[in-house]
Design a protein around this motif. Structure first.
Motif, PDB file in Angstrom:
ATOM      1  N   TYR A  89     -44.734  21.530 -32.308  1.00 43.53           N
ATOM      2  CA  TYR A  89     -43.640  21.714 -33.263  1.00 43.53           C
ATOM      3  C   TYR A  89     -42.610  22.708 -32.730  1.00 43.53           C
ATOM      4  CZ  TYR A  89     -41.205  23.390 -37.409  1.00 43.53           C
ATOM      5  OH  TYR A  89     -40.231  23.785 -38.299  1.00 43.53           O
ATOM      6  N   VAL A  90     -43.091  23.840 -32.227  1.00 46.40           N
ATOM      7  CA  VAL A  90     -42.179  24.860 -31.712  1.00 46.40           C
ATOM      8  C   VAL A  90     -41.367  24.321 -30.532  1.00 46.40           C
ATOM      9  CG1 VAL A  90     -42.048  27.101 -30.571  1.00 46.40           C
ATOM     10  CG2 VAL A  90     -43.575  26.791 -32.525  1.00 46.40           C
ATOM     11  N   LEU A  91     -42.033  23.628 -29.620  1.00 47.32           N
ATOM     12  CA  LEU A  91     -41.342  23.057 -28.465  1.00 47.32           C
ATOM     13  C   LEU A  91     -40.287  22.037 -28.907  1.00 47.32           C
ATOM     14  CD1 LEU A  91     -44.294  22.555 -25.946  1.00 47.32           C
ATOM     15  CD2 LEU A  91     -42.415  24.200 -25.761  1.00 47.32           C
ATOM     16  N   TYR A  92     -40.640  21.209 -29.881  1.00 51.66           N
ATOM     17  CA  TYR A  92     -39.690  20.206 -30.371  1.00 51.66           C
ATOM     18  C   TYR A  92     -38.472  20.875 -31.001  1.00 51.66           C
ATOM     19  CZ  TYR A  92     -37.710  16.349 -33.038  1.00 51.66           C
ATOM     20  OH  TYR A  92     -36.854  15.414 -33.564  1.00 51.66           O
ATOM     21  N   VAL A  93     -38.714  21.921 -31.798  1.00 52.41           N
ATOM     22  CA  VAL A  93     -37.608  22.627 -32.455  1.00 52.41           C
ATOM     23  C   VAL A  93     -36.685  23.258 -31.422  1.00 52.41           C
ATOM     24  CG1 VAL A  93     -37.026  24.613 -33.899  1.00 52.41           C
ATOM     25  CG2 VAL A  93     -38.829  23.052 -34.609  1.00 52.41           C
ATOM     26  N   VAL A  94     -37.260  23.902 -30.401  1.00 48.75           N
ATOM     27  CA  VAL A  94     -36.452  24.587 -29.379  1.00 48.75           C
ATOM     28  C   VAL A  94     -35.643  23.573 -28.562  1.00 48.75           C
ATOM     29  CG1 VAL A  94     -36.553  25.960 -27.265  1.00 48.75           C
ATOM     30  CG2 VAL A  94     -37.995  26.574 -29.227  1.00 48.75           C
ATOM     31  N   ILE A  95     -36.311  22.513 -28.084  1.00 45.44           N
ATOM     32  CA  ILE A  95     -35.613  21.503 -27.276  1.00 45.44           C
ATOM     33  C   ILE A  95     -34.557  20.796 -28.115  1.00 45.44           C
ATOM     34  CG2 ILE A  95     -35.893  19.365 -25.973  1.00 45.44           C
ATOM     35  CD1 ILE A  95     -38.714  20.332 -25.248  1.00 45.44           C
ATOM     36  N   ASP A  96     -34.911  20.513 -29.353  1.00 44.92           N
ATOM     37  CA  ASP A  96     -33.970  19.854 -30.274  1.00 44.92           C
ATOM     38  C   ASP A  96     -32.716  20.708 -30.448  1.00 44.92           C
ATOM     39  OD1 ASP A  96     -33.456  17.798 -32.521  1.00 44.92           O
ATOM     40  OD2 ASP A  96     -33.319  19.700 -33.578  1.00 44.92           O
ATOM     41  N   ALA A  97     -32.907  22.005 -30.634  1.00 43.54           N
ATOM     42  CA  ALA A  97     -31.771  22.904 -30.828  1.00 43.54           C
ATOM     43  C   ALA A  97     -30.897  23.004 -29.583  1.00 43.54           C
ATOM     44  CB  ALA A  97     -32.275  24.292 -31.233  1.00 43.54           C
ATOM     45  N   CYS A  98     -31.506  22.917 -28.414  1.00 40.31           N
ATOM     46  CA  CYS A  98     -30.731  23.032 -27.166  1.00 40.31           C
ATOM     47  C   CYS A  98     -29.718  21.893 -27.026  1.00 40.31           C
ATOM     48  CB  CYS A  98     -31.675  23.038 -25.970  1.00 40.31           C
ATOM     49  SG  CYS A  98     -32.635  24.561 -25.789  1.00 40.31           S
ATOM     50  N   PHE A  99     -30.036  20.726 -27.586  1.00 41.77           N
ATOM     51  CA  PHE A  99     -29.141  19.581 -27.467  1.00 41.77           C
ATOM     52  C   PHE A  99     -27.816  19.792 -28.196  1.00 41.77           C
ATOM     53  CE2 PHE A  99     -32.563  17.406 -25.546  1.00 41.77           C
ATOM     54  CZ  PHE A  99     -32.085  16.220 -25.006  1.00 41.77           C
ATOM     55  N   ILE A 100     -27.796  20.724 -29.138  1.00 41.01           N
ATOM     56  CA  ILE A 100     -26.569  20.944 -29.892  1.00 41.01           C
ATOM     57  C   ILE A 100     -25.482  21.588 -29.030  1.00 41.01           C
ATOM     58  CG2 ILE A 100     -26.949  23.276 -30.777  1.00 41.01           C
ATOM     59  CD1 ILE A 100     -26.007  22.267 -33.506  1.00 41.01           C
ATOM     60  N   PHE A 101     -25.873  22.150 -27.889  1.00 38.64           N
ATOM     61  CA  PHE A 101     -24.896  22.786 -27.002  1.00 38.64           C
ATOM     62  C   PHE A 101     -24.219  21.777 -26.073  1.00 38.64           C
ATOM     63  CE2 PHE A 101     -27.778  26.198 -28.210  1.00 38.64           C
ATOM     64  CZ  PHE A 101     -26.866  27.162 -28.623  1.00 38.64           C
ATOM     65  N   GLY A 102     -24.586  20.505 -26.189  1.00 40.00           N
ATOM     66  CA  GLY A 102     -23.894  19.466 -25.431  1.00 40.00           C
ATOM     67  C   GLY A 102     -22.505  19.193 -25.995  1.00 40.00           C
ATOM     68  N   ASP A 103     -21.726  18.413 -25.284  1.00 37.29           N
ATOM     69  CA  ASP A 103     -20.352  18.122 -25.710  1.00 37.29           C
ATOM     70  C   ASP A 103     -20.312  17.409 -27.056  1.00 37.29           C
ATOM     71  OD1 ASP A 103     -19.396  19.275 -23.403  1.00 37.29           O
ATOM     72  OD2 ASP A 103     -19.292  17.379 -22.287  1.00 37.29           O
ATOM     73  N   GLU A 104     -21.322  16.589 -27.358  1.00 39.80           N
ATOM     74  CA  GLU A 104     -21.315  15.826 -28.601  1.00 39.80           C
ATOM     75  C   GLU A 104     -21.848  16.624 -29.793  1.00 39.80           C
ATOM     76  OE1 GLU A 104     -23.181  12.055 -28.350  1.00 39.80           O
ATOM     77  OE2 GLU A 104     -22.131  11.454 -26.530  1.00 39.80           O
ATOM     78  N   ARG A 105     -22.437  17.795 -29.531  1.00 43.78           N
ATOM     79  CA  ARG A 105     -23.013  18.638 -30.583  1.00 43.78           C
ATOM     80  C   ARG A 105     -24.013  17.845 -31.435  1.00 43.78           C
ATOM     81  NH1 ARG A 105     -17.608  21.397 -33.207  1.00 43.78           N
ATOM     82  NH2 ARG A 105     -16.448  21.601 -31.266  1.00 43.78           N
ATOM     83  N   ARG A 106     -24.841  17.049 -30.786  1.00 43.83           N
ATOM     84  CA  ARG A 106     -25.827  16.241 -31.496  1.00 43.83           C
ATOM     85  C   ARG A 106     -27.223  16.593 -30.992  1.00 43.83           C
ATOM     86  NH1 ARG A 106     -24.788  10.264 -30.871  1.00 43.83           N
ATOM     87  NH2 ARG A 106     -26.130  10.060 -32.709  1.00 43.83           N
ATOM     88  N   THR A 107     -28.081  16.966 -31.919  1.00 44.40           N
ATOM     89  CA  THR A 107     -29.450  17.323 -31.590  1.00 44.40           C
ATOM     90  C   THR A 107     -30.275  16.054 -31.342  1.00 44.40           C
ATOM     91  OG1 THR A 107     -29.999  17.289 -33.931  1.00 44.40           O
ATOM     92  CG2 THR A 107     -29.344  19.414 -32.991  1.00 44.40           C
ATOM     93  N   ILE A 108     -31.553  16.243 -30.992  1.00 44.54           N
ATOM     94  CA  ILE A 108     -32.430  15.088 -30.802  1.00 44.54           C
ATOM     95  C   ILE A 108     -32.560  14.309 -32.111  1.00 44.54           C
ATOM     96  CG2 ILE A 108     -34.795  14.357 -30.309  1.00 44.54           C
ATOM     97  CD1 ILE A 108     -35.013  16.657 -28.347  1.00 44.54           C
TER      98      ILE A 108
END
Length: 206
Positions: A161-180
């Motif tokens: 769960y923790v790993l999913y939350v962290v990786i999911d949050a990192c995706f928001i820093f992409g150009d599209e601002r879209r999480t997993i």
């Protein structure tokens, strides 16, 4: 003269109100900022945690149990193995996850269905929409692809769960601002308090 009563309008009829899904044009709103999304998620987590604690306290008072104390003592005495343990075969884990889901959707379900917003997103004036149609995403889609993966990760193990939350949050820093979970549900989060650049220029000329 049209004598068909079905075509006549009764001026004394009780006004009707449509309580269905809100119809609105979201296409002229830009994507929400990372800061607003973070604050909205924080509000939702704090509300959920607060209500869960209040429920534990009420259960303790009604049934004279010590669930609240046991919760904190177990957390304080954790030796680290908790994070690696799987809950796939533990009925209590499923009960806890289902209880949390019921609490979350009791608070936010109606607003997610009618407005595409949780209480946290309402507070920040942002909304979840379908990334393709730029309309409100369906509630089943939000449940199955946006929220259920989080609870599924909890059942597998806390570390997953923790790993999913962290990786999911990192995706928001992409150009599209879209999480997993945005990509899984094919959703985007828009800022209702702002207009896109094109809409600003159009408004200025009118």
């Amino acid at each position: 003269m049209d004598s068909n009563p079905s075509n006549s309008i009764n001026p004394y009829a009780t006004p009707t109100t449509d309580l269905g899904v809100e119809e609105r044009n979201y296409s002229h709103h830009p994507k929400a900022s990372r800061f607003k999304r973070l604050v909205a998620i924080t509000i939702d987590f704090l509300l959920l945690g607060l209500i869960e604690m209040l429920i534990l306290i009420v259960i303790d008072q009604i049934f004279s149990t010590n669930l609240f104390e046991e919760f904190w003592s177990d957390s304080a005495q954790d030796d680290g193995s908790f994070w690696l343990e799987s809950g796939l075969l533990e009925p209590a884990v499923y009960f806890g996850v289902i209880s949390e889901m019921l609490i979350f959707f009791s608070i936010n379900g109606y607003f997610l269905y009618t407005r595409g917003q949780s209480l946290g997103k309402m507070a920040m004036n942002i909304v979840i929409v379908d990334a393709r149609s730029i309309e409100l995403s369906s509630f089943p889609n939000l449940f199955l692809f946006r929220y259920l993966p989080f609870w599924g990760a909890i059942v597998i193990s806390p570390i997953v769960y923790v790993l999913y939350v962290v990786i999911d949050a990192c995706f928001i820093f992409g150009d599209e601002r879209r999480t997993i979970h945005d990509r899984l549900a094919r959703t985007a989060v828009l800022d209702l308090g702002k207009l896109s650049a094109g809409e600003h220029s159009t408004s200025a000329t009118n």
